[in-house]
Design an enzyme around this catalytic site. Sequence first.
Site, PDB file in Angstrom:
ATOM      1  N   GLY A  11      43.966  46.017 -44.940  1.00  0.00           N
ATOM      2  CA  GLY A  11      43.049  47.170 -44.971  1.00  0.00           C
ATOM      3  C   GLY A  11      43.379  48.156 -43.873  1.00  0.00           C
ATOM      4  O   GLY A  11      43.660  47.748 -42.747  1.00  0.00           O
ATOM      5  N   ARG A  72      48.390  45.518 -50.189  1.00  0.00           N
ATOM      6  CA  ARG A  72      48.115  44.088 -50.355  1.00  0.00           C
ATOM      7  C   ARG A  72      49.313  43.558 -51.140  1.00  0.00           C
ATOM      8  O   ARG A  72      49.690  44.130 -52.161  1.00  0.00           O
ATOM      9  CB  ARG A  72      46.843  43.859 -51.167  1.00  0.00           C
ATOM     10  CG  ARG A  72      45.641  44.625 -50.646  1.00  0.00           C
ATOM     11  CD  ARG A  72      44.877  43.861 -49.595  1.00  0.00           C
ATOM     12  NE  ARG A  72      43.705  44.643 -49.172  1.00  0.00           N
ATOM     13  CZ  ARG A  72      42.991  44.389 -48.102  1.00  0.00           C
ATOM     14  NH1 ARG A  72      43.317  43.388 -47.305  1.00  0.00           N
ATOM     15  NH2 ARG A  72      41.958  45.108 -47.795  1.00  0.00           N
ATOM     16  N   ASP A 103      43.768  39.526 -40.187  1.00  0.00           N
ATOM     17  CA  ASP A 103      44.079  38.095 -40.274  1.00  0.00           C
ATOM     18  C   ASP A 103      45.238  37.762 -41.205  1.00  0.00           C
ATOM     19  O   ASP A 103      46.139  37.013 -40.865  1.00  0.00           O
ATOM     20  CB  ASP A 103      42.855  37.360 -40.873  1.00  0.00           C
ATOM     21  CG  ASP A 103      42.001  36.769 -39.790  1.00  0.00           C
ATOM     22  OD1 ASP A 103      42.409  36.810 -38.628  1.00  0.00           O
ATOM     23  OD2 ASP A 103      40.920  36.261 -40.144  1.00  0.00           O
ATOM     24  N   THR A 125      41.820  46.692 -37.796  1.00  0.00           N
ATOM     25  CA  THR A 125      40.813  46.538 -38.863  1.00  0.00           C
ATOM     26  C   THR A 125      39.484  47.067 -38.353  1.00  0.00           C
ATOM     27  O   THR A 125      39.188  46.935 -37.164  1.00  0.00           O
ATOM     28  CB  THR A 125      40.648  45.061 -39.292  1.00  0.00           C
ATOM     29  OG1 THR A 125      39.464  44.955 -40.106  1.00  0.00           O
ATOM     30  CG2 THR A 125      40.486  44.117 -38.120  1.00  0.00           C
ATOM     31  N   ASP A 127      36.743  45.736 -39.162  1.00  0.00           N
ATOM     32  CA  ASP A 127      35.772  44.641 -39.240  1.00  0.00           C
ATOM     33  C   ASP A 127      35.491  43.938 -37.914  1.00  0.00           C
ATOM     34  O   ASP A 127      34.524  43.192 -37.803  1.00  0.00           O
ATOM     35  CB  ASP A 127      36.251  43.584 -40.261  1.00  0.00           C
ATOM     36  CG  ASP A 127      36.327  44.154 -41.674  1.00  0.00           C
ATOM     37  OD1 ASP A 127      35.537  45.056 -41.980  1.00  0.00           O
ATOM     38  OD2 ASP A 127      37.171  43.683 -42.464  1.00  0.00           O
ATOM     39  N   ASP A 129      36.957  41.441 -36.741  1.00  0.00           N
ATOM     40  CA  ASP A 129      36.881  40.010 -37.061  1.00  0.00           C
ATOM     41  C   ASP A 129      38.141  39.242 -36.668  1.00  0.00           C
ATOM     42  O   ASP A 129      38.386  38.152 -37.167  1.00  0.00           O
ATOM     43  CB  ASP A 129      36.622  39.834 -38.570  1.00  0.00           C
ATOM     44  CG  ASP A 129      37.749  40.396 -39.428  1.00  0.00           C
ATOM     45  OD1 ASP A 129      38.595  41.154 -38.899  1.00  0.00           O
ATOM     46  OD2 ASP A 129      37.791  40.091 -40.630  1.00  0.00           O
ATOM     47  N   ARG A 171      33.351  42.006 -43.534  1.00  0.00           N
ATOM     48  CA  ARG A 171      33.753  40.702 -44.109  1.00  0.00           C
ATOM     49  C   ARG A 171      32.855  39.585 -43.560  1.00  0.00           C
ATOM     50  O   ARG A 171      31.662  39.622 -43.768  1.00  0.00           O
ATOM     51  CB  ARG A 171      35.232  40.423 -43.859  1.00  0.00           C
ATOM     52  CG  ARG A 171      36.121  41.302 -44.733  1.00  0.00           C
ATOM     53  CD  ARG A 171      37.450  40.671 -44.987  1.00  0.00           C
ATOM     54  NE  ARG A 171      38.135  40.315 -43.748  1.00  0.00           N
ATOM     55  CZ  ARG A 171      39.359  39.839 -43.703  1.00  0.00           C
ATOM     56  NH1 ARG A 171      40.045  39.663 -44.814  1.00  0.00           N
ATOM     57  NH2 ARG A 171      39.926  39.542 -42.558  1.00  0.00           N
TER      58      ARG A 171
END
Length: 319
Positions: A11, A72, A103, A125, A127, A129, A171
């Site tokens: 992303g 992707r 990740d 990202t 996120d 995360d 996410r």
Amino acid sequence: IKKIGILTSGGDAPGMNAAIRGVVRTALTEGLDVFGIYDGYLGLCEDRIVQLDRSSVSDIITRGGTFLGSARFPEFKDQEVRKKAIANLKKHQIDALVVIGGDGSYMGAMRLTEEGFPCIGLPGTIDNDIRGTDYTIGYFTALGTAVESIDRLRDTCSSHHRISVIEIMGRDCGDLTLNAAVAGGCEFMIIPEVSYTKEDLIEEIKLGFAKGKKHAIVTVTENMCDVNQLAKDIEAAVHHETRATILGHVQRGGSPVPYDRILGSRMGAYAVELLINGHAGRCVGIQNGKLVHHDIIDAINNMKRPFDMDLYNTAKRLF
Ligand code: ADP
């Protein structure tokens, strides 16, 4: 090392361009050649690799997204596909690769390193995360966008005494939701790190109206529930008009805020420094304000992301 490659994967996130620029300009300053790889691991396998110079990264620090493109490409989990990628890198005599992504992109970088091609991962990202870093490149821009959206929804909710349910990205990580909720003055949150029941949430909202609230905003991290259904259930139980808004990809775009530009620039420069000093299979982070690097495998498998429970508890007390 003499030549390095760079790609963005997974992303996209605002500040990726600043990170690419950080890598390219630092590498050129250090006398290295730099090659840009288009559309992540897909472009790597398709040999879409071009040499970059200083002007290749002119005027991109202000721009969201990634000028190299991202993709992707699940086929990259296949070792035969990765062999082709390594052969393409060798064809251009590239000695090491910087991967900017999340990740999944780190997994790809880890596999390449294990198979003999040195990589460094940078956390890109919205996120927040990624393990081994307090902040990811893009997070603060997305946070600003989410807060601005909450502010706008608050205006109209307030006028119409309406309840708003807002789905925020992240996410499996509630950082974006929690921090946007605190900055946007929302007391009701559904985040992955804290268990909840719909019944308790509805009771809390009712309590809020009993205390004299005229409207309410509920923030929800993506994948936690169907926000349209939640809005219907709240409306039926609380008897106030309730609307769901999914912020979606607007959170991924926009010009990066200064912090993301600075973080991208610093991490990009640091990645080159690590490669020059012979490090590989590392991922870069910022922890307690300092740049750090960890073993990618260890970060993916063993590190946990700290969750700011104090901030959550503070938010609940602002009710
Ligand atoms: P992100 O990097 O944002 O987490 P993805 O999970 O989609 O995004 O991963 C980006 C890309 O990284 C994937 O499309 C794939 O090419 C590569 N990738 C993901 N997982 C692996 C894996 N286990 N092994 C090798 N490559 C992977």
